[in-house]
Motif scaffolding. Structure first.
Motif: not given
Length: 337
Positions: A255-256, A259-260, A263-265, A267-268, A329
């Motif tokens: 997940v991290d 995000r880096r 890609r937001r979880v 939302d994306d 999520s």
């Protein structure tokens, strides 16, 4: 320490009668059995393990066979072990834990001794070399996991094929059209470990049924491997919007890493984990997940074994249906212009 003679005196019977009540070797009237039972409870008498074993020809010990092979996530395995041990104690049995990779020889050694009455076998592979021997042993056995050919065996597990399917069902219902499975380390698949293989089979079958673009990647259980895996997935499938993670140690790093990578979880990108509830619930972002019911599987494995030890028929196959809990999520896919 309370002795058998104290129980006999309290119940007004002979010590041999108390022994027969405990061992079940002779027919004792219900009234006498009741009096002896009440005296045992009132005095807090506990038969000496060695004497009990001699009286019953049973050791009251179960073997739990867990080869701690590479790629296995030990904390989850220990959840199964704790459940087996606590349930066995409720049935007045102890557990001998066998963690070495000894294969058939280890089973033969333990079963050929008087150490244990029965066996619970974990980390079952699709073509497990231990299966032919298990079919011939004079000790009852229960497998936590299913080999490819399970006829004539007693097996219990989460229905991992259905678990893989349920994850894809959920993502497809949310509108995701490109999905990936990040699985266990490669050696787990190379051994054809049952739970990993069946999850992958269910995931791919459901993706085909929905006509989704899908990909499956084993992943080492390290943060560095998780970051590399995310980079690979996004490079190969830039339109990826749904991911299933079946590899407990890297759920949070995955997940991290997304995000880096921008890609937001959720939302994306939506993420579903196959993992214990507590891991999903206590993640920084609570994860939609299919629970691994370690406590229930361990408990029911012991109960099946107790039934077999008492000479009762039990079902050959017990598959627990997957339970998906939606959390933060996953979300509907939105096409972005």
């Amino acid at each position: 320490m309370v002795k058998i003679t104290d129980v006999a005196r309290h119940a007004g019977v002979s010590p041999s009668t108390v022994s027969y009540v405990l061992s079940g070797k002779r027919s004792i009237s219900e009234e006498t059995r009741r009096r002896v039972g009440e005296s045992i409870r009132e005095l807090g008498y506990r038969p000496h393990a060695g004497a009990r074993a001699l009286a019953s020809n049973r050791s009251n010990v179960l073997a739990l066979v867990i080869p701690l092979r590479s790629g296995i996530h030990v904390p989850v395995v220990m959840q199964f072990a704790v459940s087996v041990v606590t349930t066995a104690r409720r049935h007045d049995h102890d557990v001998l834990l066998l963690t070495q990779e000894e294969g058939e020889e280890g089973l033969r050694r333990v079963a050929g001794s008087s150490l244990v009455d029965a066996l619970i076998v974990m980390d079952v592979q699709m073509r497990d070399a231990r299966i032919p021997l298990l079919r011939t042993l004079d000790r009852p056995a229960v497998l936590i996991g299913f080999p490819a050919e399970s006829a004539g065996l007693t097996c219990i597990d989460l229905d991992f094929k259905a678990a893989g399917e349920v994850c894809v069902d959920h993502l497809a219902d949310l509108g995701h059209r490109c999905v990936g499975l990040i699985g266990s380390p490669s050696e787990v698949y190379e051994r054809e470990t049952g739970f990993a293989q069946r999850t992958a089979d269910g995931f791919m079958a459901a993706a085909r049924r929905y006509g989704l673009t899908s990909t499956l990647h084993p992943c080492e259980a390290t943060p560095d491997a998780a970051r590399a895996m995310v980079a690979t997935l996004l490079d190969e499938h830039p339109d990826l919007t749904g991911v299933v993670v079946h590899n407990e140690p890297i759920v949070a790093p995955i997940v991290d890493a997304f995000r880096r990578a921008g890609r937001r979880v959720p939302d994306d990108l939506s993420v579903v984990a196959i993992c214990p509830d507590e891991l999903a619930e206590h993640a920084e972002l609570p994860l939609t997940s299919v629970a691994i019911p370690a406590e229930e599987v361990g408990k029911r494995a012991v109960e099946l074994l107790m039934e077999k030890l008492d000479g009762h028929e039990v079902p050959e196959a017990t598959l627990l249906p997957p339970r998906l809990t939606q959390r933060a999520s996953t979300a509907p896919h939105v096409n972005k212009v």
